[in-house]
Scaffold this motif. Sequence first.
Motif, PDB file in Angstrom:
ATOM      1  N   LEU A   8      32.597  22.117  31.667  1.00 56.85           N
ATOM      2  CA  LEU A   8      32.147  21.701  30.328  1.00 56.85           C
ATOM      3  C   LEU A   8      31.397  20.369  30.378  1.00 56.85           C
ATOM      4  CD1 LEU A   8      35.258  22.674  28.164  1.00 56.85           C
ATOM      5  CD2 LEU A   8      33.061  23.857  28.270  1.00 56.85           C
ATOM      6  N   ARG A   9      31.872  19.461  31.224  1.00 54.53           N
ATOM      7  CA  ARG A   9      31.217  18.154  31.317  1.00 54.53           C
ATOM      8  C   ARG A   9      29.772  18.307  31.824  1.00 54.53           C
ATOM      9  NH1 ARG A   9      32.162  12.424  31.785  1.00 54.53           N
ATOM     10  NH2 ARG A   9      30.008  11.724  31.770  1.00 54.53           N
ATOM     11  N   LYS A  10      29.609  19.169  32.854  1.00 55.83           N
ATOM     12  CA  LYS A  10      28.251  19.400  33.385  1.00 55.83           C
ATOM     13  C   LYS A  10      27.337  19.986  32.308  1.00 55.83           C
ATOM     14  CE  LYS A  10      29.367  20.197  38.244  1.00 55.83           C
ATOM     15  NZ  LYS A  10      29.644  21.222  39.248  1.00 55.83           N
ATOM     16  N   VAL A  11      27.901  20.921  31.525  1.00 54.24           N
ATOM     17  CA  VAL A  11      27.094  21.595  30.500  1.00 54.24           C
ATOM     18  C   VAL A  11      26.712  20.623  29.373  1.00 54.24           C
ATOM     19  CG1 VAL A  11      27.116  23.445  28.778  1.00 54.24           C
ATOM     20  CG2 VAL A  11      28.079  23.847  31.044  1.00 54.24           C
ATOM     21  N   LEU A  12      27.686  19.821  28.934  1.00 52.69           N
ATOM     22  CA  LEU A  12      27.388  18.848  27.875  1.00 52.69           C
ATOM     23  C   LEU A  12      26.385  17.797  28.361  1.00 52.69           C
ATOM     24  CD1 LEU A  12      29.635  20.296  26.349  1.00 52.69           C
ATOM     25  CD2 LEU A  12      30.539  18.081  25.648  1.00 52.69           C
ATOM     26  N   ASP A  13      26.541  17.353  29.614  1.00 54.76           N
ATOM     27  CA  ASP A  13      25.577  16.383  30.172  1.00 54.76           C
ATOM     28  C   ASP A  13      24.165  16.982  30.181  1.00 54.76           C
ATOM     29  OD1 ASP A  13      27.499  14.460  30.593  1.00 54.76           O
ATOM     30  OD2 ASP A  13      27.574  14.673  32.777  1.00 54.76           O
ATOM     31  N   ALA A  14      24.075  18.265  30.547  1.00 53.61           N
ATOM     32  CA  ALA A  14      22.756  18.920  30.594  1.00 53.61           C
ATOM     33  C   ALA A  14      22.146  18.970  29.190  1.00 53.61           C
ATOM     34  CB  ALA A  14      22.896  20.326  31.173  1.00 53.61           C
ATOM     35  N   ALA A  15      22.963  19.334  28.197  1.00 57.03           N
ATOM     36  CA  ALA A  15      22.462  19.419  26.817  1.00 57.03           C
ATOM     37  C   ALA A  15      22.031  18.036  26.317  1.00 57.03           C
ATOM     38  CB  ALA A  15      23.540  20.007  25.906  1.00 57.03           C
ATOM     39  N   PHE A  16      22.810  17.011  26.656  1.00 60.64           N
ATOM     40  CA  PHE A  16      22.466  15.638  26.246  1.00 60.64           C
ATOM     41  C   PHE A  16      21.134  15.224  26.896  1.00 60.64           C
ATOM     42  CE2 PHE A  16      22.833  11.010  27.292  1.00 60.64           C
ATOM     43  CZ  PHE A  16      22.610  10.544  26.006  1.00 60.64           C
ATOM     44  N   THR A  17      20.957  15.547  28.181  1.00 59.64           N
ATOM     45  CA  THR A  17      19.705  15.208  28.865  1.00 59.64           C
ATOM     46  C   THR A  17      18.512  15.889  28.184  1.00 59.64           C
ATOM     47  OG1 THR A  17      20.929  15.022  30.927  1.00 59.64           O
ATOM     48  CG2 THR A  17      18.550  15.163  31.126  1.00 59.64           C
ATOM     49  N   LEU A  18      18.684  17.152  27.790  1.00 58.88           N
ATOM     50  CA  LEU A  18      17.591  17.846  27.078  1.00 58.88           C
ATOM     51  C   LEU A  18      17.280  17.135  25.766  1.00 58.88           C
ATOM     52  CD1 LEU A  18      17.785  21.759  27.018  1.00 58.88           C
ATOM     53  CD2 LEU A  18      16.248  20.282  28.320  1.00 58.88           C
ATOM     54  N   ASP A  19      18.321  16.725  25.044  1.00 55.47           N
ATOM     55  CA  ASP A  19      18.124  15.970  23.789  1.00 55.47           C
ATOM     56  C   ASP A  19      17.275  14.727  24.057  1.00 55.47           C
ATOM     57  OD1 ASP A  19      19.618  17.731  22.302  1.00 55.47           O
ATOM     58  OD2 ASP A  19      21.334  16.384  21.979  1.00 55.47           O
ATOM     59  N   MET A  20      17.640  14.000  25.115  1.00 52.54           N
ATOM     60  CA  MET A  20      16.946  12.745  25.419  1.00 52.54           C
ATOM     61  C   MET A  20      15.495  12.994  25.853  1.00 52.54           C
ATOM     62  SD  MET A  20      18.936  10.194  24.749  1.00 52.54           S
ATOM     63  CE  MET A  20      19.579  11.101  23.361  1.00 52.54           C
ATOM     64  N   LYS A  21      15.225  14.185  26.400  1.00 53.85           N
ATOM     65  CA  LYS A  21      13.850  14.523  26.790  1.00 53.85           C
ATOM     66  C   LYS A  21      13.014  14.960  25.581  1.00 53.85           C
ATOM     67  CE  LYS A  21      14.692  16.270  31.537  1.00 53.85           C
ATOM     68  NZ  LYS A  21      13.515  15.922  32.371  1.00 53.85           N
ATOM     69  N   GLY A  22      13.656  15.126  24.421  1.00 55.97           N
ATOM     70  CA  GLY A  22      12.913  15.526  23.218  1.00 55.97           C
ATOM     71  C   GLY A  22      12.638  17.016  23.135  1.00 55.97           C
ATOM     72  N   ILE A  23      13.406  17.805  23.900  1.00 54.06           N
ATOM     73  CA  ILE A  23      13.205  19.268  23.901  1.00 54.06           C
ATOM     74  C   ILE A  23      14.336  19.916  23.110  1.00 54.06           C
ATOM     75  CG2 ILE A  23      13.175  21.337  25.372  1.00 54.06           C
ATOM     76  CD1 ILE A  23      12.264  19.433  27.687  1.00 54.06           C
ATOM     77  N   ASP A  24      13.977  20.762  22.143  1.00 54.34           N
ATOM     78  CA  ASP A  24      15.032  21.522  21.459  1.00 54.34           C
ATOM     79  C   ASP A  24      15.007  22.960  21.979  1.00 54.34           C
ATOM     80  OD1 ASP A  24      17.150  21.895  19.584  1.00 54.34           O
ATOM     81  OD2 ASP A  24      15.751  23.019  18.330  1.00 54.34           O
ATOM     82  N   HIS A  25      16.084  23.391  22.607  1.00 48.29           N
ATOM     83  CA  HIS A  25      16.123  24.718  23.213  1.00 48.29           C
ATOM     84  C   HIS A  25      16.079  25.819  22.154  1.00 48.29           C
ATOM     85  CE1 HIS A  25      17.960  28.309  25.019  1.00 48.29           C
ATOM     86  NE2 HIS A  25      17.479  27.873  26.165  1.00 48.29           N
ATOM     87  N   GLY A  26      16.882  25.672  21.121  1.00 55.85           N
ATOM     88  CA  GLY A  26      16.815  26.602  19.990  1.00 55.85           C
ATOM     89  C   GLY A  26      17.803  27.755  20.006  1.00 55.85           C
TER      90      GLY A  26
END
Length: 237
Positions: A131-149
């Motif tokens: 879960l930590r790896k997955v949340l970190d990945a989602a946070f990194t995407l947020d910081m890159k300005g990408i919304d997966h959708g």
Amino acid sequence: MVVELKCYPLEEFPVCYPKENCDFRKELRKAGVECVYSIGKREFKKFRFLGIGFRGVVFLAKWNNIKVAIKVPRTDYLYDMRKEALIQKMAYPIAPKVFEYSRSFIIMEYVPYPDISERISEPLPALKEVLRKVLDAAFTLDMKGIDHGELVRPWKHVLVGERAVILDYGSASLERKPSNLTSIVSGLLMKPSPPASEIARKMGINKAELVEALKLYKKNPSEDTYRIVLMKAHLLC
Ligand SMILES: Nc1ncnc2c1ncn2[C@@H]1O[C@H](COP(=O)(O)OP(=O)(O)OP(=O)(O)O)[C@@H](O)[C@H]1O
Ligand SMILES: [Mg+2]
């Protein structure tokens, strides 16, 4: 004994799914695709695909002597893949690395990890790591300005091994405000039905507190508010 996986010529493998023929078969050959392996969870005419979606299909192939995943549009839903490829490129290393792309294909890193649904029944310490790896990945995407959708339903779009990899940028956007972390936490921990309810129970999560932390994060996405989310998700060591 190691059995060598058979690699089928492009003419034999149904890359033009669901039709018999398409223009991009020639393009794939020109791009250096040598042959296609029949492997994966989805089957069509006795051949196996890594994925068959509503827009595209994904298969394992040999390209420049390495194994790669190739995504092409379904021939009954032809769409231009260049926007998806560009966003996926920006999302690396959260997304599989893009090697080459065109209007009709994305040649990318093959990620041999299990999907997250196969990892949630692991014992608590391993589950927390996942879960930590997955949340970190989602946070990194947020910081890159990408919304997966599509991360409220994370089950088919997140692979977890040494790193967490988020797949499929077909619905992604650089214009929408990113909500990857809030979506994935909602999908994995907040929904009232299994498996989310089961994971939350196992983790001993206080949902009301986690909701408050997510609200703070949503208002001001930052390292600090992310740490509060992690704390309330019992994922901060
Ligand atoms: N790079 C990759 N490495 C390993 N497996 C992959 C890779 N890309 C996709 N897959 C597998 O293929 C499945 C489908 O991928 P994806 O969601 O990108 O395409 P799709 O569902 O066919 O298309 P769409 O959702 O855009 O209609 C994934 O759930 C995953 O199991
Ligand atoms: Mg998909």
